[in-house]
Design a protein around this motif. Structure first.
Motif, PDB file in Angstrom:
ATOM      1  N   ASP A  58      59.147-123.600  -8.876  1.00  0.00           N
ATOM      2  CA  ASP A  58      58.509-123.562  -7.557  1.00  0.00           C
ATOM      3  C   ASP A  58      59.441-123.063  -6.452  1.00  0.00           C
ATOM      4  O   ASP A  58      58.995-122.843  -5.323  1.00  0.00           O
ATOM      5  N   HIS A  59      60.723-122.883  -6.789  1.00  0.00           N
ATOM      6  CA  HIS A  59      61.624-122.275  -5.795  1.00  0.00           C
ATOM      7  C   HIS A  59      61.205-120.827  -5.508  1.00  0.00           C
ATOM      8  O   HIS A  59      61.482-120.304  -4.424  1.00  0.00           O
ATOM      9  N   ILE A  60      60.572-120.186  -6.492  1.00  0.00           N
ATOM     10  CA  ILE A  60      60.087-118.818  -6.294  1.00  0.00           C
ATOM     11  C   ILE A  60      58.646-118.902  -5.816  1.00  0.00           C
ATOM     12  O   ILE A  60      57.746-119.280  -6.564  1.00  0.00           O
ATOM     13  N   VAL A  61      58.446-118.573  -4.570  1.00  0.00           N
ATOM     14  CA  VAL A  61      57.149-118.740  -3.911  1.00  0.00           C
ATOM     15  C   VAL A  61      56.428-117.394  -3.814  1.00  0.00           C
ATOM     16  O   VAL A  61      57.027-116.387  -3.416  1.00  0.00           O
ATOM     17  N   THR A  62      55.153-117.394  -4.166  1.00  0.00           N
ATOM     18  CA  THR A  62      54.330-116.192  -4.025  1.00  0.00           C
ATOM     19  C   THR A  62      53.788-116.094  -2.608  1.00  0.00           C
ATOM     20  O   THR A  62      53.248-117.070  -2.074  1.00  0.00           O
ATOM     21  N   LEU A  63      53.957-114.950  -1.987  1.00  0.00           N
ATOM     22  CA  LEU A  63      53.424-114.692  -0.649  1.00  0.00           C
ATOM     23  C   LEU A  63      52.245-113.738  -0.816  1.00  0.00           C
ATOM     24  O   LEU A  63      52.426-112.542  -1.053  1.00  0.00           O
ATOM     25  N   ARG A  64      51.059-114.283  -0.750  1.00  0.00           N
ATOM     26  CA  ARG A  64      49.852-113.513  -1.047  1.00  0.00           C
ATOM     27  C   ARG A  64      49.761-112.245  -0.196  1.00  0.00           C
ATOM     28  O   ARG A  64      49.888-112.303   1.026  1.00  0.00           O
ATOM     29  N   GLY A  65      49.589-111.119  -0.881  1.00  0.00           N
ATOM     30  CA  GLY A  65      49.460-109.846  -0.189  1.00  0.00           C
ATOM     31  C   GLY A  65      50.781-109.237   0.264  1.00  0.00           C
ATOM     32  O   GLY A  65      50.795-108.144   0.835  1.00  0.00           O
ATOM     33  N   ILE A  66      51.893-109.949   0.038  1.00  0.00           N
ATOM     34  CA  ILE A  66      53.205-109.442   0.476  1.00  0.00           C
ATOM     35  C   ILE A  66      54.157-109.287  -0.701  1.00  0.00           C
ATOM     36  O   ILE A  66      54.552-108.199  -1.071  1.00  0.00           O
ATOM     37  N   GLY A  67      54.539-110.411  -1.288  1.00  0.00           N
ATOM     38  CA  GLY A  67      55.506-110.372  -2.366  1.00  0.00           C
ATOM     39  C   GLY A  67      55.974-111.766  -2.719  1.00  0.00           C
ATOM     40  O   GLY A  67      55.159-112.651  -2.986  1.00  0.00           O
ATOM     41  N   TYR A  68      57.298-111.996  -2.634  1.00  0.00           N
ATOM     42  CA  TYR A  68      57.862-113.272  -3.037  1.00  0.00           C
ATOM     43  C   TYR A  68      59.037-113.659  -2.143  1.00  0.00           C
ATOM     44  O   TYR A  68      59.584-112.829  -1.400  1.00  0.00           O
ATOM     45  N   LYS A  69      59.436-114.934  -2.241  1.00  0.00           N
ATOM     46  CA  LYS A  69      60.682-115.378  -1.635  1.00  0.00           C
ATOM     47  C   LYS A  69      61.226-116.556  -2.443  1.00  0.00           C
ATOM     48  O   LYS A  69      60.463-117.244  -3.145  1.00  0.00           O
ATOM     49  N   PHE A  70      62.524-116.736  -2.374  1.00  0.00           N
ATOM     50  CA  PHE A  70      63.173-117.894  -2.987  1.00  0.00           C
ATOM     51  C   PHE A  70      63.308-118.930  -1.886  1.00  0.00           C
ATOM     52  O   PHE A  70      64.007-118.713  -0.893  1.00  0.00           O
ATOM     53  N   GLU A  71      62.653-120.047  -2.052  1.00  0.00           N
ATOM     54  CA  GLU A  71      62.638-121.095  -1.027  1.00  0.00           C
ATOM     55  C   GLU A  71      63.625-122.178  -1.386  1.00  0.00           C
ATOM     56  O   GLU A  71      63.543-122.780  -2.457  1.00  0.00           O
ATOM     57  N   GLY A  91      57.469 -97.454 -10.024  1.00  0.00           N
ATOM     58  CA  GLY A  91      56.816 -98.497 -10.788  1.00  0.00           C
ATOM     59  C   GLY A  91      55.599 -99.005 -10.038  1.00  0.00           C
ATOM     60  O   GLY A  91      55.136 -98.393  -9.083  1.00  0.00           O
ATOM     61  N   ASP A  92      55.063-100.145 -10.477  1.00  0.00           N
ATOM     62  CA  ASP A  92      53.948-100.733  -9.747  1.00  0.00           C
ATOM     63  C   ASP A  92      54.170-102.234  -9.657  1.00  0.00           C
ATOM     64  O   ASP A  92      55.158-102.771 -10.139  1.00  0.00           O
ATOM     65  N   ASP A  93      53.214-102.916  -9.022  1.00  0.00           N
ATOM     66  CA  ASP A  93      53.362-104.342  -8.784  1.00  0.00           C
ATOM     67  C   ASP A  93      53.519-105.140 -10.074  1.00  0.00           C
ATOM     68  O   ASP A  93      54.139-106.211 -10.078  1.00  0.00           O
ATOM     69  N   ARG A  94      52.965-104.623 -11.159  1.00  0.00           N
ATOM     70  CA  ARG A  94      53.029-105.374 -12.412  1.00  0.00           C
ATOM     71  C   ARG A  94      54.465-105.542 -12.903  1.00  0.00           C
ATOM     72  O   ARG A  94      54.774-106.536 -13.570  1.00  0.00           O
ATOM     73  N   THR A  95      55.322-104.578 -12.595  1.00  0.00           N
ATOM     74  CA  THR A  95      56.727-104.685 -13.000  1.00  0.00           C
ATOM     75  C   THR A  95      57.358-105.926 -12.382  1.00  0.00           C
ATOM     76  O   THR A  95      58.007-106.729 -13.069  1.00  0.00           O
ATOM     77  N   ILE A  96      57.181-106.100 -11.072  1.00  0.00           N
ATOM     78  CA  ILE A  96      57.723-107.270 -10.380  1.00  0.00           C
ATOM     79  C   ILE A  96      57.043-108.538 -10.863  1.00  0.00           C
ATOM     80  O   ILE A  96      57.701-109.538 -11.179  1.00  0.00           O
ATOM     81  N   ASP A  97      55.717-108.519 -10.917  1.00  0.00           N
ATOM     82  CA  ASP A  97      54.970-109.730 -11.282  1.00  0.00           C
ATOM     83  C   ASP A  97      55.337-110.224 -12.673  1.00  0.00           C
ATOM     84  O   ASP A  97      55.453-111.434 -12.905  1.00  0.00           O
ATOM     85  N   THR A  98      55.536-109.309 -13.602  1.00  0.00           N
ATOM     86  CA  THR A  98      55.908-109.699 -14.965  1.00  0.00           C
ATOM     87  C   THR A  98      57.280-110.363 -14.993  1.00  0.00           C
ATOM     88  O   THR A  98      57.480-111.395 -15.658  1.00  0.00           O
TER      89      THR A  98
END
Length: 223
Positions: A209-222, A188-195
């Motif tokens: 806001d518990h789901i935080v975007t990590l620019r250039g990396i991905g995500y984390k649940f904070e 797949g590509d990044d769009r699958t996750i981002d969507t």
């Protein structure tokens, strides 16, 4: 003894999977079409389903939809087609892995064990209910509520949210999310996750806001 339901209209395929599954300690039930598989799932409990896509009466994708309505059983889909569209559609329905025919029975068994271990590990290592303010996540029941109101998610959205929560406060790359949730051979590509992240955030409302975007990396649940 774990129970596996093998669904394929080709008897030889079923026989090969049965032979290897029983050798690996599984109890096997067979079905030759999707309609029979749905009926069996209504009457019995299975630890995992191995199911072909192209079948008479009811195809694998349609059978998967019906089964997911009644029980949360991990599904490995088999197909003679390797198109990305089929894989994407299957994962959107909530399947756990996708294997292209012809396949190695040994590899299939490795994937079966990996899916079962992943499911078992998630169930054993986490509290049944996790709460983050008004956001309540019931891992065992696969349910999510926001301020007491139940949130309806797609199977893959549940998988993604639960994976983020299980690994809360840990940075997760898009590649790792694709590999661990959609399958290690999923192209797949990044769009699958981002969507999926966008849809999850919309569903979580003020707790997005518990789901935080990590620019250039991905995500984390904070938490």
């Amino acid at each position: 003894m774990p129970k596996i339901l093998v669904v394929d209209d080709e008897q030889k395929i079923r026989e090969v999977i049965r032979e290897y599954s029983e050798f690996n300690g599984f109890e096997v039930t067979e079905a030759a079409d999707g309609m029979t598989a749905v009926g069996l799932c209504k009457l019995n409990d299975y630890d995992l389903i191995i199911m072909d896509i192209m079948m008479p009466k009811l195809d694998g994708f349609s059978a998967c939809k019906e089964i997911k309505k009644i029980k949360d059983i991990p599904i490995i889909m088999l197909s003679a087609r390797s198109e990305e569209y089929d894989k994407l559609f299957g994962f959107e329905l909530g399947i756990d892995d996708y294997v292209v025919k012809p396949f190695s029975p040994k590899e299939l068994m490795a994937r079966v064990n990996a899916v079962l271990a992943r499911r078992q590990g998630s169930a054993q290592n986490q509290p049944q209910v996790l709460e983050f303010g008004g956001l309540s996540i019931n891992m065992a029941a696969r349910s999510v509520t926001v301020d007491g109101e139940k949130v309806e998610l797609t199977p893959k959205e549940y998988d993604l949210l639960f994976y983020l929560v299980e690994n809360r406060n840990i940075a997760l790359s898009r590649d790792k999310l694709l590999s661990d949730i959609w399958g290690y051979d999923f192209f797949g590509d990044d769009r699958t996750i981002d969507t999926h992240i966008k849809n999850l955030r919309n569903s979580l409302g003020k707790y997005r806001d518990h789901i935080v975007t990590l620019r250039g990396i991905g995500y984390k649940f904070e938490a």
